[in-house]
Scaffold this motif. Structure first.
Motif, PDB file in Angstrom:
ATOM      1  N   ALA A  10     -64.003 -47.733  35.749  1.00 38.70           N
ATOM      2  CA  ALA A  10     -64.002 -48.303  34.280  1.00 38.70           C
ATOM      3  C   ALA A  10     -64.574 -49.168  33.449  1.00 38.70           C
ATOM      4  O   ALA A  10     -64.524 -50.300  34.216  1.00 38.70           O
ATOM      5  CB  ALA A  10     -62.535 -48.668  33.488  1.00 38.70           C
ATOM      6  N   ILE A  11     -65.446 -48.783  32.385  1.00 36.40           N
ATOM      7  CA  ILE A  11     -65.865 -50.565  31.993  1.00 36.40           C
ATOM      8  C   ILE A  11     -65.684 -50.347  30.335  1.00 36.40           C
ATOM      9  O   ILE A  11     -65.771 -48.789  30.174  1.00 36.40           O
ATOM     10  CB  ILE A  11     -67.565 -49.769  32.472  1.00 36.40           C
ATOM     11  N   CYS A  12     -65.381 -51.211  29.821  1.00 41.21           N
ATOM     12  CA  CYS A  12     -65.877 -51.267  28.083  1.00 41.21           C
ATOM     13  C   CYS A  12     -66.943 -50.244  27.615  1.00 41.21           C
ATOM     14  O   CYS A  12     -67.969 -50.748  28.535  1.00 41.21           O
ATOM     15  CB  CYS A  12     -65.595 -52.218  28.024  1.00 41.21           C
ATOM     16  N   THR A  13     -67.448 -49.324  26.634  1.00 38.79           N
ATOM     17  CA  THR A  13     -68.050 -49.093  26.137  1.00 38.79           C
ATOM     18  C   THR A  13     -68.701 -49.796  24.786  1.00 38.79           C
ATOM     19  O   THR A  13     -67.139 -49.830  24.000  1.00 38.79           O
ATOM     20  CB  THR A  13     -68.340 -48.007  25.985  1.00 38.79           C
ATOM     21  N   SER A  18     -70.119 -42.701  26.333  1.00 38.78           N
ATOM     22  CA  SER A  18     -68.610 -42.620  26.822  1.00 38.78           C
ATOM     23  C   SER A  18     -68.678 -42.724  28.219  1.00 38.78           C
ATOM     24  O   SER A  18     -69.226 -43.446  29.119  1.00 38.78           O
ATOM     25  CB  SER A  18     -69.011 -40.679  26.376  1.00 38.78           C
ATOM     26  N   GLU A  19     -67.598 -42.529  28.949  1.00 40.03           N
ATOM     27  CA  GLU A  19     -67.529 -43.095  30.182  1.00 40.03           C
ATOM     28  C   GLU A  19     -68.369 -42.645  30.609  1.00 40.03           C
ATOM     29  O   GLU A  19     -68.225 -42.899  32.225  1.00 40.03           O
ATOM     30  CB  GLU A  19     -66.019 -42.381  30.466  1.00 40.03           C
ATOM     31  N   SER A  20     -69.340 -40.936  30.929  1.00 39.99           N
ATOM     32  CA  SER A  20     -69.884 -40.810  31.735  1.00 39.99           C
ATOM     33  C   SER A  20     -71.469 -40.994  31.164  1.00 39.99           C
ATOM     34  O   SER A  20     -71.961 -41.720  32.320  1.00 39.99           O
ATOM     35  CB  SER A  20     -70.461 -39.589  31.461  1.00 39.99           C
ATOM     36  N   SER A  21     -71.180 -42.640  30.859  1.00 41.82           N
ATOM     37  CA  SER A  21     -72.439 -43.433  30.534  1.00 41.82           C
ATOM     38  C   SER A  21     -72.656 -43.913  32.119  1.00 41.82           C
ATOM     39  O   SER A  21     -72.315 -44.930  32.761  1.00 41.82           O
ATOM     40  CB  SER A  21     -72.685 -44.589  29.381  1.00 41.82           C
ATOM     41  N   PRO A  22     -74.131 -44.004  32.307  1.00 45.30           N
ATOM     42  CA  PRO A  22     -74.087 -44.685  33.444  1.00 45.30           C
ATOM     43  C   PRO A  22     -74.278 -46.110  33.458  1.00 45.30           C
ATOM     44  O   PRO A  22     -74.242 -47.362  32.921  1.00 45.30           O
ATOM     45  CB  PRO A  22     -75.828 -45.131  33.721  1.00 45.30           C
ATOM     46  N   ARG A  23     -74.139 -46.304  34.290  1.00 45.12           N
ATOM     47  CA  ARG A  23     -73.528 -48.563  35.097  1.00 45.12           C
ATOM     48  C   ARG A  23     -75.015 -48.940  35.020  1.00 45.12           C
ATOM     49  O   ARG A  23     -76.506 -48.515  35.611  1.00 45.12           O
ATOM     50  CB  ARG A  23     -72.647 -48.677  36.020  1.00 45.12           C
ATOM     51  N   LEU A  24     -74.243 -50.095  34.868  1.00 46.65           N
ATOM     52  CA  LEU A  24     -75.406 -51.570  33.995  1.00 46.65           C
ATOM     53  C   LEU A  24     -75.320 -52.833  34.520  1.00 46.65           C
ATOM     54  O   LEU A  24     -73.789 -52.905  34.320  1.00 46.65           O
ATOM     55  CB  LEU A  24     -76.471 -51.166  33.057  1.00 46.65           C
ATOM     56  N   ARG A  25     -75.636 -53.898  34.823  1.00 39.77           N
ATOM     57  CA  ARG A  25     -75.357 -55.126  35.489  1.00 39.77           C
ATOM     58  C   ARG A  25     -76.068 -55.650  35.355  1.00 39.77           C
ATOM     59  O   ARG A  25     -77.227 -55.452  36.159  1.00 39.77           O
ATOM     60  CB  ARG A  25     -74.339 -55.340  37.029  1.00 39.77           C
ATOM     61  N   LEU A  26     -76.240 -57.024  35.374  1.00 40.33           N
ATOM     62  CA  LEU A  26     -76.522 -58.183  35.161  1.00 40.33           C
ATOM     63  C   LEU A  26     -76.871 -59.396  36.463  1.00 40.33           C
ATOM     64  O   LEU A  26     -74.965 -59.625  36.562  1.00 40.33           O
ATOM     65  CB  LEU A  26     -77.057 -59.558  34.505  1.00 40.33           C
ATOM     66  N   CYS A  33     -74.118 -61.861  31.465  1.00 37.59           N
ATOM     67  CA  CYS A  33     -75.497 -61.839  29.910  1.00 37.59           C
ATOM     68  C   CYS A  33     -76.222 -62.834  30.594  1.00 37.59           C
ATOM     69  O   CYS A  33     -77.328 -62.469  29.555  1.00 37.59           O
ATOM     70  CB  CYS A  33     -74.574 -62.655  28.748  1.00 37.59           C
ATOM     71  N   GLU A  34     -76.696 -62.727  31.753  1.00 33.95           N
ATOM     72  CA  GLU A  34     -78.472 -63.350  32.100  1.00 33.95           C
ATOM     73  C   GLU A  34     -78.485 -63.281  33.684  1.00 33.95           C
ATOM     74  O   GLU A  34     -77.191 -63.191  34.499  1.00 33.95           O
ATOM     75  CB  GLU A  34     -78.345 -64.791  31.932  1.00 33.95           C
ATOM     76  N   GLY A  35     -79.617 -62.695  34.252  1.00 25.23           N
ATOM     77  CA  GLY A  35     -80.212 -62.014  35.213  1.00 25.23           C
ATOM     78  C   GLY A  35     -80.580 -60.950  36.198  1.00 25.23           C
ATOM     79  O   GLY A  35     -81.163 -60.575  34.961  1.00 25.23           O
ATOM     80  N   VAL A  61     -80.578 -53.913  27.008  1.00 27.20           N
ATOM     81  CA  VAL A  61     -79.240 -54.133  28.123  1.00 27.20           C
ATOM     82  C   VAL A  61     -78.094 -55.126  27.814  1.00 27.20           C
ATOM     83  O   VAL A  61     -77.026 -54.848  26.854  1.00 27.20           O
ATOM     84  CB  VAL A  61     -79.906 -54.526  28.747  1.00 27.20           C
ATOM     85  N   CYS A  62     -78.603 -55.946  25.734  1.00 29.37           N
ATOM     86  CA  CYS A  62     -77.387 -56.776  25.908  1.00 29.37           C
ATOM     87  C   CYS A  62     -76.793 -56.199  25.312  1.00 29.37           C
ATOM     88  O   CYS A  62     -75.322 -56.695  25.507  1.00 29.37           O
ATOM     89  CB  CYS A  62     -77.840 -58.467  24.908  1.00 29.37           C
ATOM     90  N   ARG A  63     -76.810 -55.161  24.620  1.00 31.13           N
ATOM     91  CA  ARG A  63     -76.128 -53.487  23.814  1.00 31.13           C
ATOM     92  C   ARG A  63     -74.908 -53.521  25.259  1.00 31.13           C
ATOM     93  O   ARG A  63     -73.927 -53.653  24.403  1.00 31.13           O
ATOM     94  CB  ARG A  63     -76.715 -53.155  23.071  1.00 31.13           C
ATOM     95  N   GLU A  64     -75.464 -53.179  25.324  1.00 28.02           N
ATOM     96  CA  GLU A  64     -74.735 -51.946  27.242  1.00 28.02           C
ATOM     97  C   GLU A  64     -74.181 -53.309  27.784  1.00 28.02           C
ATOM     98  O   GLU A  64     -72.354 -52.758  27.747  1.00 28.02           O
ATOM     99  CB  GLU A  64     -76.235 -51.560  27.582  1.00 28.02           C
ATOM    100  N   ARG A  65     -74.001 -53.952  27.866  1.00 25.87           N
ATOM    101  CA  ARG A  65     -73.002 -55.174  28.034  1.00 25.87           C
ATOM    102  C   ARG A  65     -72.601 -56.027  27.723  1.00 25.87           C
ATOM    103  O   ARG A  65     -71.187 -56.125  28.408  1.00 25.87           O
ATOM    104  CB  ARG A  65     -74.197 -56.767  29.420  1.00 25.87           C
TER     105      ARG A  65
END
Length: 348
Positions: A10-13, A18-26, A33-35, A61-65
């Motif tokens: 699970a990730i915080c949104t 929603s919980e079905s949103s694709p995942r993203l990372r830096l 928050c950088e990378g 990206v920043c908003r999603e993270r």
């Protein structure tokens, strides 16, 4: 072909996710928050091509993270994965207006990739953790003549650290004294001699308290740990000792001549205007029940006091929790002698 993203944890949104949103990372940066931007498809993480990559895309990206403001779009060799950890490009030709909640909502190409390895997209956002002060577990005044005077130190993760004098003033000291359970702040200055300087890290500077805060944790400060001070600039604070009282000379803690503590010195109280309601407040504050009888003359039963006579013309309603809350003349102002010292006898 649509992207399929597995949900392994699970990730915080943020808003609109929603919980079905694709995942993203830096990845590869100094903080979360950088990378290098990476997205997931079929359980595999891959990169984003930096073609048309811009600040609007970074804002998404920043908003999603859940990071702060978008600072800079990174591309090229910034945070490039190592050659032994080569990753597939999963997105290119990204086009965002900057208002989307997720990168997946932006226009993009998801197949037919034509992107050089050294053209990988990255993002730099504000790091929200850098603006959140760490938890100050405790505060103390060290190497002073008592617990209410000394070099200011704060505790964090089991370690004590000094506070830089830069930006520090009496309003900040007022909060420190309150947190310590001491009396009002009477002095703050730069500390100390070489023999009594602090050791180790200096975590805090540029404190900015209004004076009304309950603890130093509630006050704004400069960036945590980013200090240009030396221990020559450690902060020294002096507070009045906390108000206290006691009954002395009796056969228990609940009877005797009344003495109060002010500025670290014990002194007596003049019996001008003293009566049953004042007795009630003293017995209540000491946890000694109710007064047994009108106040006797201390000189006849418990002996004369010595030194200061701190209070005179005390008036209580009987509802106060502390004698300090009752009306009285200025501390130390009186027209009495020790023959007029107050004594109190309580029931317990």
């Amino acid at each position: 072909m649509a992207l399929l993203f597995s949900l392994i944890f699970a990730i915080c949104t943020g808003p609109g996710l929603s919980e079905s949103s694709p995942r993203l990372r830096l990845v590869g940066g100094p903080h979360r928050c950088e990378g290098r931007v990476e997205v997931e498809r079929d359980g595999q993480w891959g990169t984003v091509c930096a073609d048309d990559w811009n600040l609007e895309a970074v804002a998404v990206v920043c908003r999603e993270r859940g990071c702060g403001e978008a600072k800079e779009p990174l591309s090229g060799t910034a945070y490039l994965p190592s050659e032994d950890n080569e990753q597939q490009v999963l997105i290119q030709d990204v086009s965002c207006n900057g208002l989307e909640d997720t990168l997946d909502q932006c226009k993009k190409t998801e197949d037919g990739f034509n992107c050089w390895r050294n053209h990988t997209a990255g993002a730099r956002c504000d790091n929200p953790e850098s603006s959140i002060p760490p938890v100050l577990e405790s505060v103390r005044l060290a190497d002073g003549p008592g617990r209410c005077k000394g070099r200011l130190e704060v505790g964090h993760q089991g370690q004590w650290s000094t506070v830089c004098k830069a930006g520090w003033n009496l309003q900040d000291a007022k909060v420190a004294c309150r947190q310590l359970g001491c009396g009002r702040a009477v002095l703050t200055k730069r500390c100390c001699s070489k023999a009594t300087q602090g050791q180790g890290p200096i975590w805090l500077s540029q404190m900015s308290c209004s004076g009304q805060e309950a603890t130093l944790q509630d006050c704004p400060s400069g960036p945590w740990g980013k200090i240009s001070c030396t221990h020559d600039e450690d902060t020294w604070v002096e507070c009045e000792e906390a108000f206290d009282l006691k009954l002395v000379g009796g056969d228990s803690l609940c009877s005797g001549r009344l003495e109060v503590l002010h500025k670290g010195v014990w002194g007596s109280v003049c019996d001008d205007g003293w009566g049953e309601k004042e007795d009630q407040v003293v017995c209540k504050q000491l946890g000694c029940g109710a007064p047994l009888s009108p106040s006797p003359k201390a000189r006849k039963t418990y002996g004369l006091g010595v030194g200061r006579i701190w209070l005179d013309d005390v008036y209580c309603s009987g509802e106060e929790l502390s004698l300090e809350q009752c009306q009285h003349r200025f501390w130390g102002f009186n027209d009495c002698s020790h023959k007029e010292d107050v004594a109190v006898i309580c029931s317990e």
